[in-house]
Scaffold this motif. Structure first.
Motif, short mmCIF file in Angstrom:
data_model
loop_
_atom_site.label_atom_id
_atom_site.label_comp_id
_atom_site.label_asym_id
_atom_site.label_seq_id
_atom_site.Cartn_x
_atom_site.Cartn_y
_atom_site.Cartn_z
N THR A 24 6.33 10.14 -8.03
CA THR A 24 6.96 10.24 -6.71
C THR A 24 7.18 8.87 -6.10
O THR A 24 8.26 8.57 -5.58
N GLY A 25 6.16 8.02 -6.14
CA GLY A 25 6.28 6.68 -5.59
C GLY A 25 7.38 5.89 -6.27
O GLY A 25 8.14 5.16 -5.61
N HIS A 26 7.50 6.04 -7.58
CA HIS A 26 8.53 5.32 -8.32
C HIS A 26 9.92 5.87 -8.00
O HIS A 26 10.90 5.12 -7.93
N MET A 27 10.03 7.19 -7.82
CA MET A 27 11.31 7.78 -7.46
C MET A 27 11.77 7.28 -6.09
O MET A 27 12.96 7.05 -5.87
N ILE A 28 10.84 7.13 -5.18
CA ILE A 28 11.17 6.63 -3.84
C ILE A 28 11.81 5.25 -3.94
O ILE A 28 12.88 4.99 -3.39
N ALA A 104 2.36 5.75 0.16
CA ALA A 104 1.88 4.39 -0.05
C ALA A 104 0.36 4.33 0.06
O ALA A 104 -0.31 3.69 -0.75
N ALA A 105 -0.19 5.00 1.07
CA ALA A 105 -1.64 4.98 1.28
C ALA A 105 -2.37 5.62 0.10
O ALA A 105 -3.40 5.12 -0.37
N LEU A 109 -5.13 3.94 -2.36
CA LEU A 109 -6.46 4.55 -2.48
C LEU A 109 -6.73 4.98 -3.92
O LEU A 109 -7.81 4.73 -4.47
N GLY A 110 -5.74 5.64 -4.55
CA GLY A 110 -5.91 6.05 -5.94
C GLY A 110 -6.07 4.87 -6.87
O GLY A 110 -6.82 4.93 -7.85
N GLY A 111 -5.37 3.78 -6.56
CA GLY A 111 -5.50 2.57 -7.37
C GLY A 111 -6.90 2.00 -7.30
O GLY A 111 -7.46 1.58 -8.32
N VAL A 243 -0.37 -2.51 -6.15
CA VAL A 243 0.82 -3.34 -5.95
C VAL A 243 2.00 -2.47 -5.53
O VAL A 243 2.77 -2.82 -4.61
N LEU A 244 2.17 -1.31 -6.18
CA LEU A 244 3.28 -0.42 -5.85
C LEU A 244 3.16 0.11 -4.43
O LEU A 244 4.15 0.16 -3.69
N GLY A 245 1.94 0.51 -4.04
CA GLY A 245 1.74 1.01 -2.68
C GLY A 245 2.07 -0.03 -1.63
O GLY A 245 2.73 0.27 -0.63
N VAL A 246 1.64 -1.25 -1.87
CA VAL A 246 1.94 -2.34 -0.95
C VAL A 246 3.45 -2.60 -0.92
O VAL A 246 4.03 -2.86 0.15
#
Length: 261
Positions: A24-28, A104-105, A109-111, A243-246
């Motif tokens: 999902t994060g990558h699709m965004i 993002a959060a 957190l998962g990272g 890094v992705l979340g940030v």
């Protein structure tokens, strides 16, 4: 959506769906960078190309997948918690999907959790099969992944590790559990889109190309991922998620229109 955009998103899906990094994060980010319009077809497409990824699991693990009826029952037991909770909390989950900062959060957190997973779960003993209790416990972890950005793969792999599975076995059971989960999500989205909009010939062309690309890329990603985590663990994926979340937060505050697709 152009065919080129469909291919790029399919590559993203194939690479990230089975990795603990949140597709999902990558699709965004991918959709935002390419400036893809957020319309009903795009939303359906980004779920429907999961079918190609599903097929990669079935092909790679066909001997295990068609082994026994007992195997399917265990998958059903593991799938059940997410199916029930997803049905009951569908509106709330959709509301969370509107908040990119939640994604993002959860990535960050998962990272952080993945940075320590290898130390927390040392010496997994189960290297092949799980019983019904273990399958249900892993299924409960999949419920957590309904929060966008958590990553279904990350949640179920960690769930497997809590049940004393080896890294390889936890990753593989996560792949298996993805099949009924993603099949249900794909079927629901496509049926809903068909009822509300209907399919045109160009829609089918984009979907077919997207699924073929996602299938091929997922085949490569699964093989590489299992080999990597067996040898080195999950820490690198933890750093990557942070890094992705940030990056998502930075893009958001820079004014990019980031939407869950």
């Amino acid at each position: 959506m152009s065919i080129f955009e469909a291919i790029i998103l399919a590559i993203i899906e194939g690479l990230t769906e089975f990795l603990p990094v949140s597709s999902t994060g990558h699709m965004i980010i991918g959709s935002a960078v390419m400036g893809i319009e957020d319309d009903p077809f795009v939303k359906m497409f980004n779920v429907a190309i999961q079918f190609g990824a599903i097929l990669s699991v079935v092909v790679l693990y066909r001997r295990r997948f068609f082994k026994s009826f007992d195997f399917y029952l265990k998958l059903f037991v593991a799938f059940l918690p997410a199916a029930v909770i997803g049905f009951l909390l569908n509106d709330y989950i959709d509301m969370l999907m509107e908040n990119v900062l939640v994604v993002a959060a959860m990535l960050v957190l998962g990272g952080i959790i993945l940075l320590f997973v290898d130390k927390w779960f040392i010496g997994g003993e189960i290297d092949f099969d799980v019983n019904y209790r273990e399958a249900f416990s892993i299924g409960l972890f999949q419920v957590i992944a309904m929060i966008p950005g958590v990553s279904r793969s990350a949640a179920t792999i960690i769930g497997g590790l809590t049940q004393k599975l080896t890294r390889k076995a936890a990753a593989e059971f996560s792949f298996f559990l993805a099949v009924p989960t993603m099949f249900a999500a794909t079927g629901y989205k496509m049926l809903k889109y068909y009822k509300e909009t209907g399919f045109e010939s160009k829609d089918f062309n984009v979907l077919i190309i997207g699924n073929i690309v996602a299938f091929v890329v997922a085949l490569l990603a699964i093989r590489s991922f299992v080999n990597y985590v067996t040898k080195y663990g999950f820490k690198v994926f933890g750093y990557y998620r942070i890094v992705l979340g940030v990056a998502i937060i930075v893009l958001y505050w820079m004014g990019y229109e980031l939407k869950i697709v």
